[in-house]
Design a protein around this motif. Structure first.
Motif, PDB file in Angstrom:
ATOM      1  N   GLU A  31      -4.016  76.531  12.534  1.00 32.74           N
ATOM      2  CA  GLU A  31      -3.561  75.922  13.720  1.00 32.74           C
ATOM      3  C   GLU A  31      -2.777  75.073  13.461  1.00 32.74           C
ATOM      4  N   ALA A  32      -2.640  74.022  12.562  1.00 33.35           N
ATOM      5  CA  ALA A  32      -1.465  72.878  12.333  1.00 33.35           C
ATOM      6  C   ALA A  32      -0.215  73.618  12.005  1.00 33.35           C
ATOM      7  N   ALA A  33      -0.464  74.588  11.193  1.00 32.48           N
ATOM      8  CA  ALA A  33       0.749  75.397  10.625  1.00 32.48           C
ATOM      9  C   ALA A  33       1.542  76.007  11.898  1.00 32.48           C
ATOM     10  N   ASN A  34       0.784  76.813  12.715  1.00 29.11           N
ATOM     11  CA  ASN A  34       1.329  77.382  13.823  1.00 29.11           C
ATOM     12  C   ASN A  34       1.949  76.358  14.684  1.00 29.11           C
ATOM     13  N   ALA A  35       1.167  75.211  15.013  1.00 31.30           N
ATOM     14  CA  ALA A  35       1.827  74.154  15.804  1.00 31.30           C
ATOM     15  C   ALA A  35       2.997  73.580  15.130  1.00 31.30           C
ATOM     16  N   ALA A  36       2.993  73.420  13.929  1.00 32.85           N
ATOM     17  CA  ALA A  36       4.266  72.764  13.436  1.00 32.85           C
ATOM     18  C   ALA A  36       5.312  73.790  13.588  1.00 32.85           C
ATOM     19  N   VAL A  37       5.212  75.081  13.305  1.00 31.65           N
ATOM     20  CA  VAL A  37       6.303  76.083  13.404  1.00 31.65           C
ATOM     21  C   VAL A  37       6.856  76.278  14.978  1.00 31.65           C
ATOM     22  N   GLN A  38       5.705  76.168  15.781  1.00 28.14           N
ATOM     23  CA  GLN A  38       6.276  76.147  17.073  1.00 28.14           C
ATOM     24  C   GLN A  38       6.833  74.586  17.869  1.00 28.14           C
ATOM     25  N   GLY A  39       6.841  73.816  16.692  1.00 30.10           N
ATOM     26  CA  GLY A  39       7.294  72.467  17.305  1.00 30.10           C
ATOM     27  C   GLY A  39       6.465  71.654  17.896  1.00 30.10           C
ATOM     28  N   HIS A  40       5.322  72.056  18.137  1.00 26.42           N
ATOM     29  CA  HIS A  40       4.187  70.855  18.854  1.00 26.42           C
ATOM     30  C   HIS A  40       3.628  69.902  18.002  1.00 26.42           C
ATOM     31  N   ALA A  41       3.478  70.093  16.807  1.00 30.20           N
ATOM     32  CA  ALA A  41       2.744  69.203  16.168  1.00 30.20           C
ATOM     33  C   ALA A  41       3.320  68.754  14.896  1.00 30.20           C
ATOM     34  N   SER A  42       2.958  67.463  14.285  1.00 31.23           N
ATOM     35  CA  SER A  42       3.763  66.506  13.197  1.00 31.23           C
ATOM     36  C   SER A  42       3.320  67.321  11.782  1.00 31.23           C
ATOM     37  N   GLU A  43       4.468  66.859  10.898  1.00 31.95           N
ATOM     38  CA  GLU A  43       4.020  67.205   9.692  1.00 31.95           C
ATOM     39  C   GLU A  43       2.698  66.417   9.200  1.00 31.95           C
ATOM     40  N   GLU A  44       2.511  65.361   9.799  1.00 28.03           N
ATOM     41  CA  GLU A  44       1.529  64.474   9.285  1.00 28.03           C
ATOM     42  C   GLU A  44       0.296  65.418   9.318  1.00 28.03           C
ATOM     43  N   LYS A  45      -0.066  65.867  10.636  1.00 25.92           N
ATOM     44  CA  LYS A  45      -1.175  66.895  10.857  1.00 25.92           C
ATOM     45  C   LYS A  45      -1.201  67.734   9.931  1.00 25.92           C
ATOM     46  N   LEU A  46      -0.299  68.676   9.494  1.00 24.47           N
ATOM     47  CA  LEU A  46      -0.149  69.771   8.672  1.00 24.47           C
ATOM     48  C   LEU A  46      -0.495  68.979   7.137  1.00 24.47           C
ATOM     49  N   ILE A  47      -0.246  68.092   6.889  1.00 24.67           N
ATOM     50  CA  ILE A  47      -0.506  67.353   5.427  1.00 24.67           C
ATOM     51  C   ILE A  47      -1.923  67.284   5.476  1.00 24.67           C
ATOM     52  N   SER A  48      -2.370  66.482   6.429  1.00 29.64           N
ATOM     53  CA  SER A  48      -3.905  65.968   6.277  1.00 29.64           C
ATOM     54  C   SER A  48      -4.615  67.182   6.336  1.00 29.64           C
ATOM     55  N   SER A  49      -4.376  68.423   6.924  1.00 30.27           N
ATOM     56  CA  SER A  49      -5.110  69.457   7.136  1.00 30.27           C
ATOM     57  C   SER A  49      -5.340  70.315   5.747  1.00 30.27           C
ATOM     58  N   ALA A  50      -4.133  70.034   5.038  1.00 32.47           N
ATOM     59  CA  ALA A  50      -4.136  70.651   3.620  1.00 32.47           C
ATOM     60  C   ALA A  50      -4.943  69.746   2.895  1.00 32.47           C
ATOM     61  N   LYS A  51      -4.954  68.601   2.971  1.00 33.16           N
ATOM     62  CA  LYS A  51      -5.606  67.707   2.011  1.00 33.16           C
ATOM     63  C   LYS A  51      -6.938  68.050   2.305  1.00 33.16           C
ATOM     64  N   GLN A  52      -7.540  68.140   3.634  1.00 34.90           N
ATOM     65  CA  GLN A  52      -8.900  68.489   3.780  1.00 34.90           C
ATOM     66  C   GLN A  52      -9.352  69.747   3.372  1.00 34.90           C
ATOM     67  N   VAL A  53      -8.460  70.562   3.294  1.00 39.83           N
ATOM     68  CA  VAL A  53      -8.595  72.000   2.506  1.00 39.83           C
ATOM     69  C   VAL A  53      -9.182  71.753   0.993  1.00 39.83           C
TER      70      VAL A  53
END
Length: 1570
Positions: A1437-1459
């Motif tokens: 979801e974070a990747a999707n949002a980042a590509v659409q321009g709705h979310a921040s890179e930070e959210k993407l990074i923290s999601s990846a760290k969580q994985v």
């Protein structure tokens, strides 16, 4: 309708403050009345007016504060000007009087003006006392305020004086009155002049002395002024008569009498009867006109003269010198009590409404009667029993006065105490009456006399109790108003003043003996300490800051002068000589002056009690009690007169029948009195009426519910939904405000029960009407039923409470067994109110109705200005901590409101946020009051209050805008306004935080630091998880040696910071703030270097990595504790327990840093690193044990099942420890050290959390805690023994290991039994979830595949205007996300294969032998798989949002760290049981590494993208000055906001981790919980 209290204009002191408070009261009364008004338009108008009044008052208050700051120094000049103009007015009035042109103004009657004069003289005295107090402190601003008060009070005085003169026909009296008033003005003018000079030279003894002399002159002039009142002059003349006549008693010998003893005796009896009669007439006249008083005081003077003459004759006839002295002493006491009676009459006529004066007058009259009786008893030689009869008749005559008009309390008895008193006295009276007739018949005259005295005493007791009961019945009628208790009781001050002055006179009397000196000293000490306590109470109860200061100051002066006097008395007691006596005399003067000033200040009408106002209904209710008491008194008097003649002549049959008749009437009237008192018990009738009202209301709700069920509830058309909601909310608020008052009245205040119950009942009818109306207009059937049900529940709980209250009836004895029922009813009712309020608020916020919320905010703002309820419980730091937290929560809510208004508004969302904001602000305002009181100085306190109020106004505006936007979601202008309001609120939040920081910058920094340290600990926990999973790899080819130096250096720097922190705990806030900030930056650096160092050891040695990270984690934990201890000890004295705690924390900190340094040095030393790790673990377990043994309860509680699960780890760790002891291999020892640390810490934590579960009884808790400690102690001994073996391995020592391990095993068994005892009889094994593991894993794999498919379909957004590189980044991000999804899918499949393999191998039974054991493992695998699935889903979801321009890179990074983190957990979960060499395990490891790689790539790609965007952003700096500054402010504001958000995010993360923590198996658990 409710009646508001009558408001009188505030005299002097803090006029503006009390005016504001009165306005506030008026607003509150108006709001309380709104729900009871049926006419819709009127109700709305009143509600609106109340709101406008509140807003206007708030503005006025701010303006007044600013004006006061600006005009402070000019106050004294304006006061002087005013006094001089008053003097000129009086001169003109004199001239008019001379020409006969002085006429009264409209409404000016003699009575009114006389009363005003009495009041204003008190106000002037009080204001002067205050002025002197402020001058002594040298505070110019406050002296100005006090001078203004004096001038204001003088204005009332001059108007009253002019009115009296105008109403007087005698020209001489006219000119005397005006002359005296002019004299007061002249002296007051001098006083203010002197005060101005003295305040400029604070501490100058000469100017203080002059000031005291001038003040004395003013008070003498005031006395002369009051004495000019008609009636007062005559009383003064009577007092002089009494004084002159009494001089005869001072003679050494009396002229011989010409009369015989019998003649003198009968003359004395006659004169006594005359004086007693006059005394009673004087009491009645003091309530009538001045002419009545003049007449009766003249008569009293004459009668006293005659009585004294008779007394002196009697004395001259006394046979012995002793008898003569006795008669004279009795005459003196009669003279004294007569003077007191005249003074009381004079005071009451000058101020008829003054509290307690009527009681004092009645008491003085009884004192006269008692002293006359004493003299008669001594002097007359009649047949025994005769004088007792006369005395009794005189006493009854005096107490009859109490029943004339009982509109004031007679004593402090409650209604039921009165009833008890009546019962007891009636028993005594019955016995005495039997004794009277028996002894008269048998001519036992001495016993007859005793029976008469006992009867008289019982009758007086009965009358008092009946009068008090009648008063309470009258006052308890809902239309009556009880008298309000004043801030202080002026009579108490006057009494203490008199006692102290008498004692001081005795002290300086040359004839005074040593024992008399000591008794005088005791009296002084007793009264001064009582005065100081009263002052302390008054100071804490008043909301007027000026009065607060003055009370405290006066108490200090009294206490200091008492201390000085006591010193001189001690010296006098030691050496009884003239010099010491002189010192003693000198020391009494300041004390008398201090007490005089205090008495004058306390007599201010502002602090006085408000008398009761009894309604006609109340008077009717009192009538039966009063009439039966009067009948009883009349018949008793007849009975005593008849008995008197029978005692002399018992053979008189007609008289015996008269006696029997009287005796019957007395017993009948007492029976009637008791019956009436039982029937009229206050509040019972009102309770019945209220119960009737509530039953009717419930019937209406039931009918409405039936109609709603059958869909036949016709909507009300005459009124809007919003108005109905408002009506309901205000009614529920008012009902809520009355719950506690009704309960406390039912417990012990019978006279209040009727009022409170009637008030509560009258809100239910409007509530029910509004509820039915609101339900009829609600389209949703479920909501309709909800609303009606909750309203009915509230009515039912209120009904229950009324039944209980009626039974308790305000009788404390009765209430003992109804107490529990009452508590329960209160609780139920509060819950019902809460439920209904929540429903209404949700409905209102959904509909955009924000009136209720705005009201709540306004109420919270106004409460800040009300007086304090009591002493604050906590310290400033406690309140500051909660306020900072709440203020930050407000900032977050406001931020969300701003964001959600930008999007398409979901009305519900905004309403919920507005509701949240209202609740948070209420909490903040509640904490602000005690915080302001405990701040280090008044200025900071008022600054905090002001800032919080400003924030409140901002919040109210924001909530209003939110409501408007909900009603029209697409209105762009409203949106803009809302965003503007939100920004203002954010700014005001930062002002509040700044004000709190100004109060205590250091403790504020400690709060911030503690939260940063908890973030570091959470981060180290994650690193430990990676290390345990064997995935903490080194960068490049670095070695530990590259980092060792950095670690040692940083650790030493931290020790230095710790020292500074501890030293500055009691220093200034500024230094404390610096020390706290510095220590946090050092621990952050230290954690980073140690993490790098641990990674450089390589993932092939995970155990050593864990040892190293644990060592730094211990340091961080100790620093967190140390910072909290520093915060608690800030500004405390050296012997405070908090400072002791701080020293302990500092010791622990030093121990842990030393331990880290040793670990760092031993890490690469293969021979000692295990030993070192073991030492560190032993130290850690000791620290955990200390926390475990402290009485502080844990932050949360857990179940016994969790606890039992934790004990399993200890069994494994024990086995490991024994093995390590036998093998003596360093790697085994390290593994043991790490496992032990985790197992013991988990066990201790789970043990304490389970023991403190609310359902666990105290003895089971103690047992569990004891065994937990024993288990940890036993385990410590085992580890210490292993340490001994490592240093000197011998066969004997290894043999002993078994003994130690047995001890641990037995204490574990006891622990498990304790846990089962916690569960009680319902013990069940935790459910076994092994069977589900396979399916769960396959489900997770499917979820991940679905997410990956979703990613496949994603295309990056087009960005035509930007360079191609950015597209490249987004594609990279997508690729990385896709590869993670694929890798996690493979990982979960591999995990399920591993699970299958384990079952096949028989390591995990399909139906396990030990359900707890394997269930725990598979639970671990399941929860890990769920986490991987959830994390991957989030990532997609974070990747999707980042590509659409709705979310921040930070959210993407923290999601990846969580994985990555959840992958590490999954690997560990499998490793725990699986074979390291199995195929499945290898596949699993490979899959795990693939996931970690993929998520690292994604993080790098995202960070690159972020970095690329950062370079692109340039800042255009505005060149204009104003714009530039605005830009800086905006940037700073954004920075603050981001910092706040960061902190919130950290806390949120820590909480999420805590929650997830519960689902991990113990092998994965870390020893710490954040």
């Amino acid at each position: 309708m409710l009646t508001a209290q009558p408001f009188s204009s505030p005299p002097g002191i803090g006029g503006q403050i009390s005016g504001g408070l009165r306005g506030g009261l008026q607003g509150t009364a108006a709001k309380a009345t709104v729900p009871t008004i049926t006419d819709q338009a009127s109700a709305m108008q009143l509600s609106q007016c109340a709101k406008n009044l509140a807003a206007a008052l708030a503005e006025l208050r701010t303006a007044a504060q600013k004006a006061q700051e600006a005009c402070g120094p000019l106050e004294i000049d304006s006061a002087l000007g005013l006094v001089q103009s008053l003097e000129r007015d009086l001169q003109e009035a004199k001239a008019a009087a001379r020409d006969g042109k002085l006429k009264p103004l409209p409404g000016e009657t003699m009575e009114k003006c006389a009363q005003d004069l009495g009041n204003s003289t008190k106000a002037v005295s009080s204001a002067i006392a205050h002025l002197l107090g402020e001058v002594a402190q040298g505070n110019e601003n406050y002296t100005g305020i006090a001078a203004r008060e004096v001038a204001q009070a003088l204005r009332s005085l001059s108007q009253a004086a002019r009115g009296i003169a105008a109403n007087t026909s005698d020209p001489q009296a006219q000119s005397a009155m005006l002359e005296c008033a002019g004299d007061v003005m002249d002296k007051a003018n001098n006083l203010i002049e002197e005060a101005r000079k003295a305040v400029a030279k604070p501490g100058d003894p000469e100017s203080q002395q002059r000031l005291a002399q001038v003040a004395k002159a003013v008070s003498q002039a005031l006395n002369r002024c009051v004495n000019c009142l008609p009636g007062q002059r005559d009383v003064d003349a009577a007092i002089r008569t009494v004084g002159e006549a009494s001089k005869r008693l001072l003679a050494d010998s009396f002229p011989p009498s010409t009369k015989s003893f019998q003649e003198a005796q009968s003359q004395l009896n006659q004169a006594a009867a005359g004086l007693n009669q006059s005394a009673n007439e004087l009491v009645q006249a003091s309530r009538g006109t001045p002419q009545d008083l003049a007449k009766s005081s003249g008569k009293f003077g004459q009668d006293f003269n005659e009585f004294l003459q008779a007394g002196v004759e009697m004395a001259s006839l006394s046979p012995t010198k002793e008898d003569q002295a006795q008669v004279v002493s009795n005459l003196k006491s009669i003279s004294m009590s007569s003077s007191k009676l005249l003074l009381a009459a004079k005071a009451l006529s000058a101020d008829p409404t003054a509290p307690n004066l009527k009681n004092q007058l009645a008491a003085a009259a009884r004192a006269v009667t008692d002293s006359i009786n004493q003299l008669i008893t001594m002097c007359t030689q009649q047949a025994p029993g005769q004088k007792e009869c006369d005395n009794a008749l005189r006493e009854l005559e005096t107490v009859k006065e109490l029943l004339e008009n009982p509109t004031q309390t007679v004593n402090d008895m409650s209604y039921f105490n009165c009833l008890d008193s009546v019962m007891e006295n009636s028993k005594v009276l019955g016995e005495s009456m039997a004794g009277i007739s028996q002894n008269a018949k048998n001519s036992k005259l001495p016993e007859f006399g005793e029976s008469i005295s006992a009867a008289s005493k019982a009758l007086c007791g009965l009358t008092e109790a009946a009068a008090q009961a009648a008063y309470l019945v009258g006052v308890s009628d809902p239309n009556s108003q009880a008298g309000q208790q004043g801030l202080v009781d002026p009579t108490q001050f006057a009494r203490a003043n008199q006692a102290i002055q008498m004692a001081c006179q005795n002290l300086v009397d040359p004839a005074c003996t040593q024992s008399q000196v000591l008794s005088a000293a005791t009296i002084v000490a007793k009264h001064t300490s009582a005065l100081c306590n009263t002052c302390r109470l008054a100071s804490s109860r008043t909301a007027n800051p000026v009065a607060k200061r003055q009370f405290v100051q006066s108490a200090k002066e009294v206490a200091n002068s008492t201390a000085n006097l006591v010193k001189t008395i001690k010296a006098l007691d030691g050496a009884f000589n003239e010099e010491n006596r002189e010192r003693c005399r000198a020391a009494t003067a300041p004390l008398i002056e201090a007490v005089d000033n205090l008495t004058a200040f306390a007599s201010n009408p502002e602090f006085a009690t408000v008398p009761a106002q009894i309604s006609p209904e109340g008077r009717r209710a009192m009538e039966p009690i009063i009439s039966s008491a009067k009948t009883m008194l009349e018949s008793s008097a007849g009975l005593i007169q008849t008995a008197r003649s029978l005692a002399v002549n018992p053979k008189d049959p007609p008289q015996w029948s008269v006696l029997a008749g009287h005796s019957r009437t007395v017993s009948d009237s007492i029976k009637k009195l008791i019956t009436n008192m039982r029937d009229k018990a206050p509040g019972q009738r009102e309770c019945d009426e209220a119960i009737e009202v509530l039953n009717r209301c419930m019937r209406e709700v039931d009918q409405a519910s039936l109609a709603a069920i059958s869909q036949q509830l016709a909507p009300r058309e005459d009124i809007s939904q919003e108005a109905l909601h408002n009506q309901m909310i205000t009614a529920v608020q008012e009902i809520n405000n009355l719950i506690e008052p009704v309960a406390s009245a039912a417990r012990a205040e019978a006279s209040q029960l009727g009022h409170k119950v009637s008030q509560m009942a009258q809100y239910f009818e409007p509530l029910i009407m509004a509820a039915i109306g609101a339900a009829s207009k609600t389209p949703n059937h479920q909501q309709q039923m909800n609303l009606l049900d909750q309203t009915k529940t509230l009515a039912e709980s209120a009904l229950q409470m009324l039944y209980t209250a009626k039974e308790a009836g305000g009788n404390p004895k009765q209430a003992a067994h109804t107490q529990e029922a009452l508590e329960e009813a209160v609780q139920m009712m509060k819950e019902a109110v809460e439920d209904l309020t929540t429903t209404l608020n949700e409905a209102a916020s959904a509909a955009g109705v924000v009136g209720g919320m705005v009201d709540s905010i306004t109420q919270a703002i106004n409460q800040l200005d009300e007086g304090p309820v009591g002493e604050p419980e906590g310290s400033f730091v406690d309140y500051q901590t909660t306020m900072v937290k709440t203020a930050k929560a407000i900032a977050v809510t406001v931020q969300e409101m701003e964001t959600s208004s930008g999007a398409m508004v979901s009305p519900n969302e905004l309403g919920i946020l507005a509701n949240q904001l209202t609740n948070d602000y209420g909490q903040l305002a509640q904490e602000a009051k005690p915080a302001a009181l405990t701040a280090e100085n008044e200025e900071i306190g008022s600054h905090i209050k002001r800032r919080v109020q400003e924030l409140g106004h901002g919040c109210a505006a924001l909530v209003t805008k939110a409501g408007a936007l909900q009603c029209s979601p697409s209105d762009a202008y409203t949106k803009k306004e809302l965003i503007e309001s939100a920004r203002k609120v954010s700014e005001k939040v930062s002002h509040v935080l700044a004000a709190l920081q100004a109060g205590n910058r250091g403790t504020q920094a400690c709060i911030t630091a503690a939260s940063a340290v908890s973030g570091i600990i959470a981060d180290l926990d994650t690193t430990i998880m990676f290390a345990t999973a064997g995935t903490l790899n080194r960068e490049n080819s670095e070695t530990f040696a590259d980092h060792r130096e950095g670690i040692l250096k940083t650790a030493k720097a931290l020790v230095e910071d710790t020292k500074v922190l501890v030293q500055n705990a009691t220093a200034s806030q500024e230094k404390l703030a610096q020390a706290a900030q510095s220590s946090v930056s050092t621990i952050t650096r230290l954690a980073e270097v140690v993490k790098l160092g641990a990674a450089s050891l390589g993932s092939e040695d995970p155990e050593t990595q864990v040892v190293l990270i644990n060592a730094v984690k211990d340091v961080a934990k100790a620093l967190g504790d140390l910072i909290s201890a520093t915060k608690a000890a800030a500004g405390k004295a050296g012997d405070d327990p908090a400072v002791y705690q701080l020293k302990n924390s500092a010791k622990v900190m030093v121990t842990n840093v030393t331990s880290l340094l040793k670990t760092v040095k031993a890490v690469e030393d293969e021979a000692t690193k295990g030993t070192r790790a073991l030492e560190a673990t032993i130290e850690h377990i000791r620290q955990e044990l200390a926390v475990f043994s402290s009485p502080v309860p844990p932050a949360k509680t857990s179940t016994p099942e969790d606890f039992i699960r934790m004990t399993k780890g200890i069994t494994m760790a024990t086995a490991k420890a024994v093995a390590a002891g036998n093998s003596c291999r360093q790697e085994d020892v390290i593994a043991t050290a790490n496992l032990s640390r985790r197992a013991i810490a988990d066990m201790l934590r789970a043990c304490k959390e389970a023991a403190y579960h609310p359902e666990v009884s105290a003895d089971v808790r103690q047992r569990a805690l004891r065994f937990g400690k024993e288990c940890a102690d036993g385990y410590l001994e085992l580890l210490e023994h292993v340490l001994v073996i490592l240093q000197k391995p011998t066969h004997e020592l290894k043999q002993q290991l078994a003994g130690y391990s047995k001890r641990v095993a037995s204490s574990v068994t006891e622990l498990i039994q304790a846990a089962e005892a916690m569960k009680g009889t319902e013990w069940v094994d935790p459910e076994d979830p092994t069977v589900i593991a396979e399916n769960e894993l396959l489900g997770a794999a499917a979820a991940i595949e679905a997410a990956a498919k979703k990613l496949e379909q994603l295309k990056p957004r087009a960005k035509p205007k930007q360079a191609d590189e950015s597209l490249n980044f987004e594609e990279q991000i997508l690729e990385a996300a896709k590869s993670i999804a694929a890798a996690t899918s493979a990982l979960v499949k591999a995990a399920s294969a591993a699970q299958r393999e384990l079952v096949a191998q028989g390591k995990v039974g399909a139906i396990p032998a030990n359900a707890v054991d394997d269930g725990q493992w598979s639970q671990g695998l399941i929860s890990a798989a769920r986490m991987v699935a959830a994390a991957t889903n989030n990532l997609c979801e974070a990747a999707n949002a980042a590509v659409q321009g709705h979310a921040s890179e930070e959210k993407l990074i923290s999601s990846a760290k969580q994985v990555a983190a959840s992958t590490a957990q999954l690997l560990v979960a499998c490793k725990v049981k699986a074979d390291h060499d199995s195929e499945a395990m290898k596949r699993l490891q490979a899959a795990g590494n693939a996931v970690k790689r993929a998520s690292d790539n994604l993080v790098k790609a995202a960070q690159k993208a972020a970095a690329f965007q950062d370079h692109d952003e340039t800042v255009v700096v505005k060149e204009k000055m104003v714009g530039g500054i605005a830009q800086i402010i905006a940037a700073q504001e954004e920075m603050l906001r981001k910092e706040r958000e960061l902190e919130e995010a950290r806390k949120k993360l820590a909480m999420i981790r805590q929650q997830q923590y519960k689902f991990l198996p113990s092998e994965l658990r870390d020893e710490e919980q954040n």
